[in-house]
Scaffold this motif. Structure first.
Motif, mmCIF file in Angstrom:
data_model
loop_
_atom_site.group_PDB
_atom_site.id
_atom_site.type_symbol
_atom_site.label_atom_id
_atom_site.label_comp_id
_atom_site.label_asym_id
_atom_site.label_seq_id
_atom_site.Cartn_x
_atom_site.Cartn_y
_atom_site.Cartn_z
ATOM 1 N N ARG A 130 0.844 -1.128 0.102
ATOM 2 C CA ARG A 130 -0.210 0.037 -0.056
ATOM 3 C C ARG A 130 1.105 1.266 -0.129
ATOM 4 O O ARG A 130 0.529 2.146 -0.606
ATOM 5 C CB ARG A 130 -0.899 -0.103 1.238
ATOM 6 N N GLU A 147 2.157 1.792 -3.348
ATOM 7 C CA GLU A 147 1.075 2.427 -4.356
ATOM 8 C C GLU A 147 0.860 3.752 -4.092
ATOM 9 O O GLU A 147 0.581 4.461 -4.940
ATOM 10 C CB GLU A 147 -0.087 1.616 -4.249
ATOM 11 N N GLY A 148 0.838 3.989 -2.707
ATOM 12 C CA GLY A 148 0.795 5.512 -2.295
ATOM 13 C C GLY A 148 1.750 6.488 -2.831
ATOM 14 O O GLY A 148 1.692 7.631 -3.364
ATOM 15 N N CYS A 149 3.042 5.907 -2.592
ATOM 16 C CA CYS A 149 4.279 6.666 -3.409
ATOM 17 C C CYS A 149 4.112 7.105 -4.804
ATOM 18 O O CYS A 149 4.315 8.294 -5.187
ATOM 19 C CB CYS A 149 5.446 5.947 -2.852
ATOM 20 N N GLN A 206 1.385 7.399 -6.233
ATOM 21 C CA GLN A 206 0.229 8.477 -6.394
ATOM 22 C C GLN A 206 0.816 9.997 -6.089
ATOM 23 O O GLN A 206 0.353 10.656 -6.433
ATOM 24 C CB GLN A 206 -0.626 8.138 -5.603
ATOM 25 N N PHE A 250 -0.379 12.405 2.952
ATOM 26 C CA PHE A 250 -1.159 11.485 2.298
ATOM 27 C C PHE A 250 -0.818 10.063 2.472
ATOM 28 O O PHE A 250 -1.987 9.209 2.310
ATOM 29 C CB PHE A 250 -0.507 11.932 0.725
ATOM 30 N N LEU A 251 0.501 9.557 2.622
ATOM 31 C CA LEU A 251 0.684 8.259 2.759
ATOM 32 C C LEU A 251 0.145 7.726 3.914
ATOM 33 O O LEU A 251 -0.583 6.462 4.050
ATOM 34 C CB LEU A 251 2.326 7.937 2.737
ATOM 35 N N TRP A 267 -3.504 7.108 2.924
ATOM 36 C CA TRP A 267 -3.438 6.101 1.896
ATOM 37 C C TRP A 267 -3.274 4.554 2.395
ATOM 38 O O TRP A 267 -3.933 3.660 2.210
ATOM 39 C CB TRP A 267 -2.293 6.445 0.984
#
Length: 160
Positions: A103, A106-108, A110, A153-154, A157
């Motif tokens: 996850r 994936e967040g990085c 984004q 954000f992370l 996320w």
């Protein structure tokens, strides 16, 4: 008197410095232990005995505080260190950690390119905000904002 003997006024000065730095009431004990270390080590090679004693006493104070907080660790007395049980993580904990890591990846992906670059320079390469700012020719404040933005954000996320 030898070159490394501490005259009484100097002892009081060191005692006061150690007490001020460590905030501990046992500063005299710390200083005595530091002197013992100094004598065991030998004065050769010590350029500034006062600084050595103060640093050594400070380190002893930190060690003592840790022991008081967490309790002393008993040394292992067995012959075979390999026989000491080493707990491994449970399979479900490993799976959950891998899922969180995925996850996070994936967040990085984004994040916008600049924020991702700054975040990775700080968290993976261990660069300070100042070093990143110099490398990328931006302000330290801008680096702080990018790292903060990435963390916020992370966190959301990964927790979703």
């Amino acid at each position: 008197m030898t070159a490394w003997a501490i005259p009484h006024p100097r002892w009081l000065s060191l005692h006061a410095r150690i007490r001020r730095i460590t905030g501990r009431h046992d500063a005299e004990d710390l200083l005595q232990a530091a002197v013992q270390r100094f004598l065991e080590r030998g004065p050769e090679g010590v350029q500034n005995p006062d600084a050595y004693l103060v640093r050594s006493a400070r380190n002893l104070a930190v060690d003592q505080a840790r022991r008081e907080r967490h309790g002393a660790v008993a040394p292992y007395e067995g012959d075979d260190v390999g026989s000491v049980p080493c707990p491994s993580p449970q399979p479900d904990a490993v799976l959950m950690a891998r899922q969180r890591l995925q996850r996070l990846r994936e967040g990085c992906a984004q994040l916008d390119a600049r924020t991702r670059e700054i975040f990775l320079l700080h968290r993976l390469e261990g660069l300070s905000y100042r070093d990143i700012a110099l490398r990328l020719e931006i302000s330290v404040s801008a680096v702080e904002k990018h790292v903060s933005k990435a963390i916020c954000f992370l966190t959301e996320w990964v927790m979703d």
